[in-house]
Design a protein around this motif. Sequence first.
Motif, mmCIF file in Angstrom:
data_model
loop_
_atom_site.group_PDB
_atom_site.id
_atom_site.type_symbol
_atom_site.label_atom_id
_atom_site.label_comp_id
_atom_site.label_asym_id
_atom_site.label_seq_id
_atom_site.Cartn_x
_atom_site.Cartn_y
_atom_site.Cartn_z
ATOM 1 N N VAL A 246 0.852 -1.184 0.000
ATOM 2 C CA VAL A 246 0.000 0.000 0.000
ATOM 3 C C VAL A 246 0.891 1.238 0.000
ATOM 4 O O VAL A 246 1.778 1.384 0.851
ATOM 5 C CB VAL A 246 -0.942 0.001 1.216
ATOM 6 C CG1 VAL A 246 -1.803 1.257 1.216
ATOM 7 C CG2 VAL A 246 -1.813 -1.241 1.202
ATOM 8 N N VAL A 247 0.664 2.130 -0.972
ATOM 9 C CA VAL A 247 1.445 3.358 -1.098
ATOM 10 C C VAL A 247 0.486 4.529 -0.889
ATOM 11 O O VAL A 247 -0.425 4.750 -1.692
ATOM 12 C CB VAL A 247 2.125 3.453 -2.478
ATOM 13 C CG1 VAL A 247 2.935 4.742 -2.582
ATOM 14 C CG2 VAL A 247 3.015 2.246 -2.718
ATOM 15 N N PRO A 248 0.670 5.305 0.175
ATOM 16 C CA PRO A 248 -0.217 6.456 0.406
ATOM 17 C C PRO A 248 0.202 7.645 -0.453
ATOM 18 O O PRO A 248 1.366 7.779 -0.859
ATOM 19 C CB PRO A 248 -0.039 6.747 1.894
ATOM 20 C CG PRO A 248 1.355 6.301 2.193
ATOM 21 C CD PRO A 248 1.619 5.124 1.297
ATOM 22 N N SER A 249 -0.739 8.506 -0.721
ATOM 23 C CA SER A 249 -0.445 9.753 -1.423
ATOM 24 C C SER A 249 -0.170 10.857 -0.412
ATOM 25 O O SER A 249 -0.595 10.792 0.753
ATOM 26 C CB SER A 249 -1.622 10.148 -2.318
ATOM 27 O OG SER A 249 -2.783 10.381 -1.538
ATOM 28 N N ILE A 250 0.559 11.874 -0.857
ATOM 29 C CA ILE A 250 0.906 13.001 0.015
ATOM 30 C C ILE A 250 0.466 14.294 -0.661
ATOM 31 O O ILE A 250 0.427 14.372 -1.904
ATOM 32 C CB ILE A 250 2.423 13.026 0.313
ATOM 33 C CG1 ILE A 250 3.233 13.113 -0.992
ATOM 34 C CG2 ILE A 250 2.826 11.793 1.119
ATOM 35 C CD1 ILE A 250 4.726 13.241 -0.776
ATOM 36 N N PRO A 251 0.151 15.318 0.103
ATOM 37 C CA PRO A 251 -0.199 16.608 -0.508
ATOM 38 C C PRO A 251 1.027 17.285 -1.103
ATOM 39 O O PRO A 251 2.172 16.924 -0.823
ATOM 40 C CB PRO A 251 -0.790 17.410 0.661
ATOM 41 C CG PRO A 251 -0.199 16.793 1.882
ATOM 42 C CD PRO A 251 -0.007 15.331 1.577
ATOM 43 N N TYR A 252 0.757 18.305 -1.935
ATOM 44 C CA TYR A 252 1.864 18.963 -2.626
ATOM 45 C C TYR A 252 2.767 19.716 -1.643
ATOM 46 O O TYR A 252 3.980 19.810 -1.867
ATOM 47 C CB TYR A 252 1.318 19.928 -3.680
ATOM 48 C CG TYR A 252 2.395 20.686 -4.401
ATOM 49 C CD1 TYR A 252 3.275 20.034 -5.261
ATOM 50 C CD2 TYR A 252 2.558 22.059 -4.201
ATOM 51 C CE1 TYR A 252 4.296 20.727 -5.909
ATOM 52 C CE2 TYR A 252 3.567 22.762 -4.854
ATOM 53 C CZ TYR A 252 4.434 22.088 -5.706
ATOM 54 O OH TYR A 252 5.434 22.777 -6.348
ATOM 55 N N GLU A 253 2.224 20.236 -0.536
ATOM 56 C CA GLU A 253 3.044 20.944 0.445
ATOM 57 C C GLU A 253 4.081 20.008 1.063
ATOM 58 O O GLU A 253 5.251 20.377 1.238
ATOM 59 C CB GLU A 253 2.156 21.538 1.546
ATOM 60 C CG GLU A 253 1.284 22.706 1.107
ATOM 61 C CD GLU A 253 0.112 22.265 0.260
ATOM 62 O OE1 GLU A 253 -0.151 21.026 0.218
ATOM 63 O OE2 GLU A 253 -0.524 23.112 -0.374
#
Length: 467
Positions: A246-253
């Motif tokens: 499972v690979v989580p996404s991160i916000p651009y900040e």
Amino acid sequence: MDAKWVGSVVSINCGLTLGVYQGAVSSVDHTSQTISLKQPYHNGVRCPVAEVTFSAMDIKELKFLDIQNTTNKPSSVPGAATEASHVTSGRHNQSSRVTQTQVPTSSSHSNTAPITILRRAPVGSSNSRGGTQATQKKTNVKNGGGGGFMRQRDDECFGDGTDEDLDTDFDFEGNLALFDKAAVFSQIDGTNSHTNRSQQHSRQDEQKPRTYRHDENILQGKPIAYRQISVPQHGGKEYCTDSGLVVPSIPYELHKRLLAAAERQGLSLERRLEMIGICSCQMALTLLGGPNRLTPKNVHQRPTVVILCGPHIQGAQGISCARHLANHEVEVILFLPNFLKMQESVTSEVNLFSRTSGKQVASVKDLPASPVDLLINCLDCHVNRLLKEQSWYQTAADWANSNKAPVLSIDPAVSEQCQSIEAKWTLSLGLPLPLADTESRVYLCDIGIPKMVFPGNRNQLPFTFWM
């Protein structure tokens, strides 16, 4: 032949075509020159008809096997048998010794003699049974004449002697019922019951070491953890690799903070651009067909790739990819408008690209009208969202959508709206951003960030490889 031989058992050889018949003489007709046999056997097999009639023209050899006439039997049997062995068409003149087995007939006469079926003589006998005409002909060709060891050997192998038991079918079920499978296994195992045998096999299985298949791990490791990446800020979406991680996404900040921390540790922008250019080039070559497409014999069918770039970091990443593709002798067309102001990294990458065989255009009119092999989109920017409203961007997007070529998007911007250019493949850097819901297949690019750079996750290395 006289009618006094009626009832005698004879053997009639009619040659290769008709074969050999045996039976009791039922009638003899001197006018038509015919002889009839009742309850006949053809080549050792009982005939389906009750009587068979032969013409003298078809008879090659006639032998008396048993004389039925009781008045002349004591004095005429020896002479008749000897004489019958010589009454042939001139082809066989050698007497034969036979072993006789008597089979009762179904005749209604009580004085009818049993039918005699010819058997093969013992191997050690001086004279063997007369073979068929084909066997004798083969022996004569090899040895120059009849008789001899070769004739005896061929007769042993190819003789037509049969048994009357062939008329009855073999009882397979009855024969199988005679086999006691349980008793045989008991003798093999040395036990008297199935229970003891089962217990013995179970004990043997426990003593044997376990065998593993080729795809099983022989090492007893820890339980598999599919969530190996933890981030301080979640982007709201999760992705899953082919192996189940499972690979989580991160916000651009958080993405910007991660790149800034990597630069402070020595991973400069130039290094990152070079790493992105190499990885995206390798992915593009794989999508184009790899070594099967780029061979010395395929010079006339070099793939054509169009790369659309803007005046920002994402554009510099696309120019770096274009330079590596041109180094692999791919027909590269770089679209980059003549902007008044461009970042220094873009200018540096353009100067390096100008040293290759790639072609650079500034107008959409100079792009090919026919579909190309691959289109790489690097027009979007994470910072400036107003680029989509400019005319050059909209013109390039319209051309890309009308070209019908598969699109690879490198580091696309996060947008809640639909993308201007629909991509088939998306290449994200490090960890994916929460991209819009599309049918694009997301890949991860390893840009060389050390694992100690990741905040709050210093003991685990993220899964960042796209291959």
